[in-house]
Design a protein around this motif. Structure first.
Motif, PDB file in Angstrom:
ATOM      1  N   TYR A  51       6.495   1.285  28.680  1.00 15.48           N
ATOM      2  CA  TYR A  51       6.047   2.353  29.573  1.00 15.48           C
ATOM      3  C   TYR A  51       7.190   2.677  30.537  1.00 15.48           C
ATOM      4  O   TYR A  51       7.149   2.359  31.736  1.00 15.48           O
TER       5      TYR A  51
ATOM      6  N   MET B   8       2.803   7.651  26.633  1.00 15.60           N
ATOM      7  CA  MET B   8       3.335   8.976  26.964  1.00 15.60           C
ATOM      8  C   MET B   8       4.846   9.087  27.154  1.00 15.60           C
ATOM      9  O   MET B   8       5.414  10.117  26.811  1.00 15.60           O
TER      10      MET B   8
ATOM     11  N   SER C 160       7.944  13.578  33.138  1.00 16.75           N
ATOM     12  CA  SER C 160       8.415  14.714  32.321  1.00 16.75           C
ATOM     13  C   SER C 160       9.445  15.561  33.054  1.00 16.75           C
ATOM     14  O   SER C 160      10.535  15.821  32.544  1.00 16.75           O
TER      15      SER C 160
ATOM     16  N   ASP D 289      -1.812   1.071  31.514  1.00 17.93           N
ATOM     17  CA  ASP D 289      -2.457   0.318  30.440  1.00 17.93           C
ATOM     18  C   ASP D 289      -1.516   0.136  29.255  1.00 17.93           C
ATOM     19  O   ASP D 289      -1.816  -0.623  28.329  1.00 17.93           O
TER      20      ASP D 289
HETATM   21  C1  LIG Z   1      -4.597   6.540  36.330  1.00 20.29           C
HETATM   22  C2  LIG Z   1      -3.751   6.883  35.166  1.00 20.29           C
HETATM   23  C3  LIG Z   1      -3.248   5.879  34.354  1.00 20.29           C
HETATM   24  C4  LIG Z   1      -2.431   6.199  33.277  1.00 20.29           C
HETATM   25  N1  LIG Z   1      -1.971   5.192  32.472  1.00 20.29           N
HETATM   26  C5  LIG Z   1      -1.193   5.494  31.424  1.00 20.29           C
HETATM   27  C6  LIG Z   1      -0.707   4.487  30.541  1.00 20.29           C
HETATM   28  O1  LIG Z   1      -0.979   3.313  30.694  1.00 20.29           O
HETATM   29  N2  LIG Z   1       0.060   4.861  29.490  1.00 20.29           N
HETATM   30  C7  LIG Z   1       0.384   6.158  29.265  1.00 20.29           C
HETATM   31  O2  LIG Z   1       1.090   6.439  28.317  1.00 20.29           O
HETATM   32  N3  LIG Z   1      -0.047   7.131  30.087  1.00 20.29           N
HETATM   33  C8  LIG Z   1      -0.824   6.830  31.140  1.00 20.29           C
HETATM   34  N4  LIG Z   1      -1.283   7.831  31.943  1.00 20.29           N
HETATM   35  C9  LIG Z   1      -0.877   9.222  31.680  1.00 20.29           C
HETATM   36  C10 LIG Z   1       0.265   9.628  32.638  1.00 20.29           C
HETATM   37  O3  LIG Z   1      -0.126  10.813  33.224  1.00 20.29           O
HETATM   38  C11 LIG Z   1       1.577   9.765  31.872  1.00 20.29           C
HETATM   39  O4  LIG Z   1       1.940   8.513  31.324  1.00 20.29           O
HETATM   40  C12 LIG Z   1       2.776  10.246  32.693  1.00 20.29           C
HETATM   41  O5  LIG Z   1       2.838   9.680  33.953  1.00 20.29           O
HETATM   42  C13 LIG Z   1       2.782  11.760  32.748  1.00 20.29           C
HETATM   43  O6  LIG Z   1       3.945  12.226  33.354  1.00 20.29           O
HETATM   44  P1  LIG Z   1       4.132  13.791  33.555  1.00 20.29           P
HETATM   45  O7  LIG Z   1       5.379  13.962  34.324  1.00 20.29           O
HETATM   46  O8  LIG Z   1       4.019  14.477  32.261  1.00 20.29           O
HETATM   47  O9  LIG Z   1       2.871  14.254  34.387  1.00 20.29           O
HETATM   48  P2  LIG Z   1       2.407  13.810  35.836  1.00 20.29           P
HETATM   49  O10 LIG Z   1       2.836  12.433  36.114  1.00 20.29           O
HETATM   50  O11 LIG Z   1       0.981  14.132  35.925  1.00 20.29           O
HETATM   51  O12 LIG Z   1       3.233  14.747  36.802  1.00 20.29           O
HETATM   52  C14 LIG Z   1       2.974  16.113  36.902  1.00 20.29           C
HETATM   53  C15 LIG Z   1       3.423  16.572  38.263  1.00 20.29           C
HETATM   54  O13 LIG Z   1       3.328  17.981  38.298  1.00 20.29           O
HETATM   55  C16 LIG Z   1       2.942  18.352  39.586  1.00 20.29           C
HETATM   56  N5  LIG Z   1       2.320  19.674  39.498  1.00 20.29           N
HETATM   57  C17 LIG Z   1       1.263  20.047  38.732  1.00 20.29           C
HETATM   58  N6  LIG Z   1       0.998  21.345  38.917  1.00 20.29           N
HETATM   59  C18 LIG Z   1       1.904  21.803  39.819  1.00 20.29           C
HETATM   60  C19 LIG Z   1       2.145  23.057  40.399  1.00 20.29           C
HETATM   61  N7  LIG Z   1       1.397  24.127  40.090  1.00 20.29           N
HETATM   62  N8  LIG Z   1       3.157  23.177  41.287  1.00 20.29           N
HETATM   63  C20 LIG Z   1       3.930  22.114  41.605  1.00 20.29           C
HETATM   64  N9  LIG Z   1       3.748  20.882  41.083  1.00 20.29           N
HETATM   65  C21 LIG Z   1       2.744  20.732  40.189  1.00 20.29           C
HETATM   66  C22 LIG Z   1       1.976  17.295  40.037  1.00 20.29           C
HETATM   67  O14 LIG Z   1       1.927  17.229  41.437  1.00 20.29           O
HETATM   68  C23 LIG Z   1       2.582  16.056  39.411  1.00 20.29           C
HETATM   69  O15 LIG Z   1       3.370  15.361  40.327  1.00 20.29           O
HETATM   70  C24 LIG Z   1      -2.118   7.542  33.013  1.00 20.29           C
HETATM   71  C25 LIG Z   1      -2.658   8.554  33.809  1.00 20.29           C
HETATM   72  C26 LIG Z   1      -3.466   8.233  34.875  1.00 20.29           C
HETATM   73  C27 LIG Z   1      -4.025   9.342  35.702  1.00 20.29           C
END
Ligand SMILES: Cc1cc2nc3c(=O)[nH]c(=O)nc-3n(C[C@H](O)[C@H](O)[C@H](O)COP(=O)(O)OP(=O)(O)OC[C@H]3O[C@@H](n4cnc5c(N)ncnc54)[C@H](O)[C@@H]3O)c2cc1C
Length: 538
Positions: free
Chosen positions: A64, A440, A18, A58
């Motif tokens: 993905y 996601m 994101s 998954d």
């Molecule tokens: C084990 C696992 C498997 C998954 N498999 C799938 C899948 O197969 N398909 C799917 O669609 N989704 C899956 N997901 C969901 C996955 O989280 C999302 O697909 C996607 O990676 C989310 O991206 P993001 O950037 O929104 O959040 P994240 O990847 O969670 O990144 C958020 C970041 O924000 C940082 N952060 C948070 N709070 C703070 C703060 N206060 N200060 C500074 N930094 C901060 C964290 O360190 C992190 O690096 C899975 C999740 C997990 C845990």
């Protein structure tokens, strides 16, 4: 009134899928001055933190990934249907390099608080490095599954061995060889990790609170001809997943599971079982999520599979899910999960049959009055999902209001993007948006594009403040709940229902719209087309 010059046009928190795309979009499309804070030491988010054995996505790899970079869609070669954590991390590192993202990301820095200053109409953002910066827009891209749930078992501090949470595994890995290991939890993460750990460990004890319906992942190399065909068809694939229910190429069977003959139903279920992946969950009979009887005949199929796989009938019985409807919890995809319980070095301790975990001792875990001695404990206990990472930002909106207080009875948002009293704050895949119920990256790109267009529109129309109205938010919350209340989803003690965290108010966290991801996208686009209906702009 708009006073003061901010340090940045926008501050983004988090550098996973994101935050990375949000930065790219605001900086390179709109030319804004943007700063990203990330707690980890590089990009990747989920794929940086979750390094447990067996960690992989998954969702099918061909969807993905980002779709905004069409050339990369053609160039990038995934090694498997569901790549492992390190491969996804490599992909995100590649994206960061390709789009020169790291120069605007400050790593190893956690955002610890923020206040909206009404006089200047700026967010003040504080970090654990003692910095305070100001920004017009604050964009939490903090993830939905990023705030670990470490259960507060009595005695954990006494344990003389090592313990880990799956979302914070050491970078160098953990060698389980010749170790006695406990895994606590049997959700999607545990289902990936348990077969891998069992191969290494001398002895593995699995502590199960709730048995899970698993379906086979059927991972492996993807046929090169299929890869080629998909690459040639990416424009259509992207269109289809954006308009789909779950952000995937899965579609319900437009029939009731009860209106067809048993033979036909078994044939259809076999097909999905053989295909593997989310097909069984998301491309099943359309009444599976609504009709208890329809759900039961499908659940029965999965129960038969467990009984056919697990040799000891007593163990099989413990592994049979009870007390909730199939599909109402996150679907774990497995590779030899049930087979693992046939191994001599694996023991299942079930909270209902054997007694729940009572305490952690110096030597291991006591459950049901019995002490299980182990060298290592792996907590696969998931996350304080969706609201957890947002609340942890300690934000104060207008008049010092906090998310803790605003969300005392569960999340209240408008479209999962905005919260009344928190102007110029945009959550990416926030609660009450499709988010975790979708593939996601599709939902992430939709939110990032929407927020980018919104900010662009504000600049063009000379607006500096956007805030959801109370009426629009109330209507959205009522709609989210009305839709999900028609389904079986609310009956489960799932993390979707906030039930995995003691004391968390029971509420459904994502949005299961009547038309899913596609319908939600339409709604967001309509809101924008009507001059950001439901928002107050000034
Ligand atoms: C084990 C696992 C498997 C998954 N498999 C799938 C899948 O197969 N398909 C799917 O669609 N989704 C899956 N997901 C969901 C996955 O989280 C999302 O697909 C996607 O990676 C989310 O991206 P993001 O950037 O929104 O959040 P994240 O990847 O969670 O990144 C958020 C970041 O924000 C940082 N952060 C948070 N709070 C703070 C703060 N206060 N200060 C500074 N930094 C901060 C964290 O360190 C992190 O690096 C899975 C999740 C997990 C845990």
């Amino acid at each position: 009134m708009d006073k003061g010059t901010p340090s940045f046009d926008a501050v983004i928190v988090g550098a996973g899928f994101s935050g990375m795309y949000m930065l790219k979009s605001l900086r390179d499309k709109l030319g804004l001055k943007v700063k990203v804070y990330e707690a980890g030491d590089t990009v990747g988010g989920t794929w940086y933190w979750n390094r447990y054995p067996g960690a992989r996505c998954d969702s099918d790899s061909y969807i993905y990934c980002y779709t905004f970079d069409k050339q990369l869609l053609q160039e990038w070669e995934w090694s498997e249907r569901y790549p492992e954590q390190d491969e996804i991390l490599r992909y995100l590192e590649h994206v960061a390099k390709r789009h020169d993202l790291k120069r605007d990301i400050q790593f190893n820095t956690r955002v610890t608080g923020g206040e909206y200053d009404e006089a200047s109409n700026l967010w003040q953002v504080h970090t654990d490095k003692g910095e305070t910066v100001t920004a017009r827009f604050l964009i939490p891209a903090v993830g939905t599954l990023s705030y670990a749930n470490i259960p507060q078992y009595k005695g954990l501090e006494k344990f003389r061995g090592k313990w880990y949470h799956t979302s914070n595994f050491p970078k160098e890995g953990v060698d389980f060889t010749a170790k006695r290991v406990a895994v606590v939890g049997t959700g999607a993460t545990a289902v990936q990790a348990i077969p891998e750990i069992a191969q290494q460990a001398k002895q593995l004890v699995v502590f199960q609170r709730t048995a899970n319906y698993c379906v086979p992942a059927r991972n492996g190399k993807v046929d090169p001809e299929l890869v080629k065909a998909r690459k040639a068809d990416y424009d259509n694939i992207v269109k289809r997943i954006r308009e789909s229910f779950f952000g995937q190429e899965h579609y319900f069977i437009p029939k009731s599971a009860l209106e067809v003959s048993r033979e036909e139903r078994e044939r259809e279920l076999d097909k999905r079982w053989d295909t593997g992946g989310f097909a069984f969950w998301l491309a099943n009979y359309q009444d599976m999520f609504f009709n208890k009887e329809a759900n039961e005949v499908i659940a029965d199929y999965l129960k038969r599979k467990i009984r056919a796989t697990v040799k000891d009938p007593k163990v099989a019985e413990k592994l049979i899910p009870k007390g909730y409807y199939y599909g109402t919890k996150r679907q774990p995809l497995d590779t030899n999960y049930f087979e693992t319980f046939n191994k001599d070095n694996v023991l299942l301790v079930d909270a209902k049959a054997d007694g729940p975990i009572e305490e952690i001792t110096e030597k291991g875990i006591r459950a049901g009055g019995k002490e299980y001695e182990v060298d290592v404990i792996v907590f696969a206990t998931g996350f304080d999902a969706m609201t957890g990472p947002l609340k942890a930002l300690n934000l104060k909106g207008r008049g010092g209001r906090t998310l803790d207080k605003e969300w005392a009875e569960g999340p209240h948002t408008y479209l999962g993007i905005s919260v009344v009293g928190f102007p110029n704050l945009f959550a990416i895949t926030g609660p009450q948006s499709p988010s975790v119920l979708s593939n996601m990256p599709v939902s992430i790109e939709q939110h990032v594009d929407w927020v980018t267009d919104c900010i662009d529109n504000m600049r063009k129309t000379g607006k500096t403040i956007i805030e959801a109205t109370r009426q629009a938010q109330d209507q959205w919350v009522a709609h989210v709940n009305e839709v999900v209340n028609m389904t079986l989803m609310t009956s489960a003690n799932s993390w979707y229902m906030s039930a995995n965290i003691a004391g968390k108010p029971r509420a459904f966290l994502p949005y299961l719209g009547p038309e899913g991801v596609g319908g939600y996208r339409k709604k967001c686009d309509e809101v924008a087309a009507k001059g950001y209906e439901g928002f107050a702009l000034s």
